[in-house]
Design a protein around this motif. Structure first.
Motif, PDB file in Angstrom:
ATOM      1  N   ARG A 184      -7.069 -10.055  17.415  1.00 29.01           N
ATOM      2  CA  ARG A 184      -7.714  -8.539  17.347  1.00 29.01           C
ATOM      3  C   ARG A 184      -7.373  -8.220  15.761  1.00 29.01           C
ATOM      4  O   ARG A 184      -6.523  -8.476  15.122  1.00 29.01           O
ATOM      5  N   VAL A 185      -8.176  -7.225  15.427  1.00 25.46           N
ATOM      6  CA  VAL A 185      -7.938  -6.354  14.224  1.00 25.46           C
ATOM      7  C   VAL A 185      -7.978  -4.827  14.560  1.00 25.46           C
ATOM      8  O   VAL A 185      -8.738  -4.407  15.236  1.00 25.46           O
ATOM      9  N   TYR A 186      -6.782  -4.265  14.339  1.00 21.74           N
ATOM     10  CA  TYR A 186      -6.730  -2.725  14.387  1.00 21.74           C
ATOM     11  C   TYR A 186      -6.510  -1.984  12.998  1.00 21.74           C
ATOM     12  O   TYR A 186      -6.061  -2.828  12.027  1.00 21.74           O
ATOM     13  N   ARG A 187      -6.688  -0.799  13.106  1.00 22.51           N
ATOM     14  CA  ARG A 187      -6.474  -0.139  11.932  1.00 22.51           C
ATOM     15  C   ARG A 187      -5.796   1.308  12.439  1.00 22.51           C
ATOM     16  O   ARG A 187      -5.872   2.002  13.585  1.00 22.51           O
ATOM     17  N   SER A 188      -4.817   1.652  11.606  1.00 24.27           N
ATOM     18  CA  SER A 188      -3.801   2.881  11.904  1.00 24.27           C
ATOM     19  C   SER A 188      -4.142   3.533  10.665  1.00 24.27           C
ATOM     20  O   SER A 188      -3.877   3.163   9.511  1.00 24.27           O
ATOM     21  N   ASP A 189      -4.507   5.010  10.974  1.00 23.67           N
ATOM     22  CA  ASP A 189      -4.787   5.777   9.973  1.00 23.67           C
ATOM     23  C   ASP A 189      -4.668   7.256  10.299  1.00 23.67           C
ATOM     24  O   ASP A 189      -3.854   7.377  11.584  1.00 23.67           O
ATOM     25  N   ASP A 190      -4.828   8.225   9.617  1.00 29.31           N
ATOM     26  CA  ASP A 190      -4.407   9.764   9.904  1.00 29.31           C
ATOM     27  C   ASP A 190      -5.534  10.144  11.048  1.00 29.31           C
ATOM     28  O   ASP A 190      -4.936  11.322  11.643  1.00 29.31           O
ATOM     29  N   ARG A 191      -6.319   9.442  11.489  1.00 28.88           N
ATOM     30  CA  ARG A 191      -6.880   9.782  12.659  1.00 28.88           C
ATOM     31  C   ARG A 191      -6.689   8.970  14.014  1.00 28.88           C
ATOM     32  O   ARG A 191      -7.054   9.131  14.916  1.00 28.88           O
ATOM     33  N   GLY A 192      -5.569   7.953  13.739  1.00 27.13           N
ATOM     34  CA  GLY A 192      -4.878   7.543  14.957  1.00 27.13           C
ATOM     35  C   GLY A 192      -5.112   5.864  14.893  1.00 27.13           C
ATOM     36  O   GLY A 192      -4.821   5.287  13.750  1.00 27.13           O
ATOM     37  N   PHE A 193      -5.065   5.301  15.835  1.00 24.04           N
ATOM     38  CA  PHE A 193      -4.976   3.885  16.095  1.00 24.04           C
ATOM     39  C   PHE A 193      -6.008   3.320  17.127  1.00 24.04           C
ATOM     40  O   PHE A 193      -5.975   3.616  17.908  1.00 24.04           O
ATOM     41  N   ARG A 194      -6.893   2.410  16.254  1.00 19.17           N
ATOM     42  CA  ARG A 194      -8.024   1.826  17.204  1.00 19.17           C
ATOM     43  C   ARG A 194      -8.221   0.291  16.979  1.00 19.17           C
ATOM     44  O   ARG A 194      -8.214  -0.064  15.722  1.00 19.17           O
ATOM     45  N   GLN A 195      -8.706  -0.393  17.853  1.00 19.49           N
ATOM     46  CA  GLN A 195      -9.138  -1.653  17.741  1.00 19.49           C
ATOM     47  C   GLN A 195     -10.557  -1.701  17.058  1.00 19.49           C
ATOM     48  O   GLN A 195     -11.490  -1.177  17.572  1.00 19.49           O
ATOM     49  N   LEU A 196     -10.642  -2.600  16.211  1.00 18.17           N
ATOM     50  CA  LEU A 196     -12.010  -2.491  15.167  1.00 18.17           C
ATOM     51  C   LEU A 196     -12.733  -3.732  15.894  1.00 18.17           C
ATOM     52  O   LEU A 196     -14.111  -3.563  15.693  1.00 18.17           O
ATOM     53  N   VAL A 218      -9.165   2.868   2.367  1.00 18.15           N
ATOM     54  CA  VAL A 218      -8.676   4.149   2.239  1.00 18.15           C
ATOM     55  C   VAL A 218      -7.232   4.158   1.980  1.00 18.15           C
ATOM     56  O   VAL A 218      -6.352   3.276   2.801  1.00 18.15           O
ATOM     57  N   CYS A 219      -6.721   4.480   0.827  1.00 19.74           N
ATOM     58  CA  CYS A 219      -5.169   4.415   0.619  1.00 19.74           C
ATOM     59  C   CYS A 219      -4.414   4.996   1.608  1.00 19.74           C
ATOM     60  O   CYS A 219      -4.734   6.004   2.327  1.00 19.74           O
ATOM     61  N   GLY A 220      -3.451   4.204   2.054  1.00 18.46           N
ATOM     62  CA  GLY A 220      -2.640   4.552   3.363  1.00 18.46           C
ATOM     63  C   GLY A 220      -3.013   4.072   4.655  1.00 18.46           C
ATOM     64  O   GLY A 220      -2.224   4.108   5.453  1.00 18.46           O
ATOM     65  N   ASP A 221      -4.058   3.515   4.563  1.00 17.75           N
ATOM     66  CA  ASP A 221      -4.526   2.877   6.152  1.00 17.75           C
ATOM     67  C   ASP A 221      -3.803   1.385   6.108  1.00 17.75           C
ATOM     68  O   ASP A 221      -3.503   0.815   5.355  1.00 17.75           O
ATOM     69  N   ARG A 222      -3.370   1.200   7.491  1.00 13.97           N
ATOM     70  CA  ARG A 222      -2.713   0.248   7.810  1.00 13.97           C
ATOM     71  C   ARG A 222      -3.493  -0.619   8.728  1.00 13.97           C
ATOM     72  O   ARG A 222      -4.043  -0.282   9.747  1.00 13.97           O
ATOM     73  N   TYR A 223      -3.648  -2.031   8.420  1.00 13.87           N
ATOM     74  CA  TYR A 223      -4.621  -2.938   9.363  1.00 13.87           C
ATOM     75  C   TYR A 223      -3.381  -4.073   9.945  1.00 13.87           C
ATOM     76  O   TYR A 223      -2.357  -4.558   9.395  1.00 13.87           O
ATOM     77  N   LEU A 224      -3.568  -4.201  11.335  1.00  6.23           N
ATOM     78  CA  LEU A 224      -3.162  -5.285  12.084  1.00  6.23           C
ATOM     79  C   LEU A 224      -4.046  -6.192  12.435  1.00  6.23           C
ATOM     80  O   LEU A 224      -5.059  -6.200  13.261  1.00  6.23           O
ATOM     81  N   LEU A 225      -3.574  -7.365  12.189  1.00  6.29           N
ATOM     82  CA  LEU A 225      -4.278  -8.788  12.531  1.00  6.29           C
ATOM     83  C   LEU A 225      -3.354  -9.345  13.705  1.00  6.29           C
ATOM     84  O   LEU A 225      -2.043  -9.591  13.223  1.00  6.29           O
ATOM     85  N   CYS A 226      -3.670  -9.729  14.913  1.00  6.73           N
ATOM     86  CA  CYS A 226      -2.829 -10.316  15.778  1.00  6.73           C
ATOM     87  C   CYS A 226      -3.405 -11.240  16.844  1.00  6.73           C
ATOM     88  O   CYS A 226      -4.792 -10.936  17.176  1.00  6.73           O
ATOM     89  N   SER A 227      -2.644 -12.500  17.482  1.00  7.13           N
ATOM     90  CA  SER A 227      -2.845 -12.873  18.468  1.00  7.13           C
ATOM     91  C   SER A 227      -2.515 -12.316  19.632  1.00  7.13           C
ATOM     92  O   SER A 227      -1.944 -11.133  19.868  1.00  7.13           O
ATOM     93  N   ASP A 228      -3.380 -12.894  20.870  1.00  9.87           N
ATOM     94  CA  ASP A 228      -3.158 -12.154  22.110  1.00  9.87           C
ATOM     95  C   ASP A 228      -1.748 -12.168  22.726  1.00  9.87           C
ATOM     96  O   ASP A 228      -1.444 -11.621  23.659  1.00  9.87           O
TER      97      ASP A 228
END
Length: 264
Positions: free
Chosen positions: A139-151, A200-210
């Motif tokens: 999965r790839v997720y994004r964490s930003d000022d709107r919250g955290f969601r799976q992309l 967007v500056c400050g956004d954080r992305y997470l890539l991970c295995s299950d």
């Protein structure tokens, strides 16, 4: 110019004998692959996927840059070359072909396959953007000022059923609900999903295995990301949380922070 900062961590887990996950971390290209196939097949498939991805992207970008140089259309020296989404898709197709070819020449590798999720800086018209590509259930997720969601979407039988109109109850009742429906290394043609995003500056992305997402809830993952400012510290912390929750599988985490977008 987009500037990214990244951290990564991986662990075999509490119950596996070896780590069949692979990851790719460069300045502008990131990937996580979760190998399947048992014996040595899984680790070979995932390693081959990320190695082929990196090599094919480098080759495509170099060829396009040389063509532009000859035509007098080279980008500024301060701008490192980036792939296009089309070149990333082609690189994933080449990775699929590489896995199939390798398996066809070694009986011990028959049936090997892998997931692959990717985050990359890409050419997006005159500007640079970010692209996410995925096949499988890494999965790839994004964490930003709107919250955290799976992309990304999980490519499992159950999730594919839901996308085609089945109810959650019907999907859960299917005997192969959790079986992967798309991977690299099984079919000669692949269906990769891709998304182009505005950095967007400050956004954080997470890539991970299950190995992470099967052990840790999205809510707890988000909490760890918020508690750890350093991407390396956050990646290491997430792996430790997965292990503390049982560590039933290999777990691999890559975290990418958007440090600068290079424009107002």
């Amino acid at each position: 110019m987009i500037r990214l900062e990244a951290g990564q961590a991986t662990d075999t887990g509490r119950r596996r004998e070896k780590n069949e996950d692979s990851m790719l971390v460069t300045d502008r290209l990131f990937a996580v692959a979760d190998g399947l196939g048992g014996h040595q097949g899984g680790e070979v498939a995932s390693a081959l996927a990320v190695a082929t991805l990196a090599a094919e992207v480098d080759a495509a970008v170099a060829a396009r840059s040389e063509s532009r140089r000859r035509l007098g259309r080279a980008r500024r020296d301060s701008d490192p070359p980036s792939p296009t989404v089309g070149e990333l898709l082609e690189a994933m197709d080449r990775a699929n072909q590489a896995i199939l070819s390798r398996a066809s020449t070694d009986a011990a590798l028959t049936g090997m396959a892998t997931t692959l999720c990717v985050l990359a800086v890409v050419e997006d018209g005159p500007q640079e953007g970010l692209a996410v590509l995925n096949i499988g259930d890494s999965r790839v997720y994004r964490s930003d000022d709107r919250g955290f969601r799976q992309l990304t979407h999980d490519h499992t039988v159950g999730q594919e059923m839901l996308r085609f109109g089945a109810t959650q109850q019907e999907a859960d009742a299917h005997p192969e609900s959790h079986q992967l429906s798309r991977v690299l290394g099984v079919e000669p043609t692949i269906a990769v999903e891709d998304w182009t995003l505005t950095p967007v500056c400050g956004d954080r992305y997470l890539l991970c295995s299950d190995g992470l997402t099967n052990m840790v809830t999205d809510r707890d993952i988000h909490a760890v990301l918020r508690l750890n400012q350093s991407p390396t510290a956050a990646a290491e912390a997430l792996v430790q949380v997965a292990l503390a929750h049982g560590g039933k599988d290999n777990v691999t985490v890559v975290i990418v922070d958007v440090a600068d977008v290079g424009r107002p």
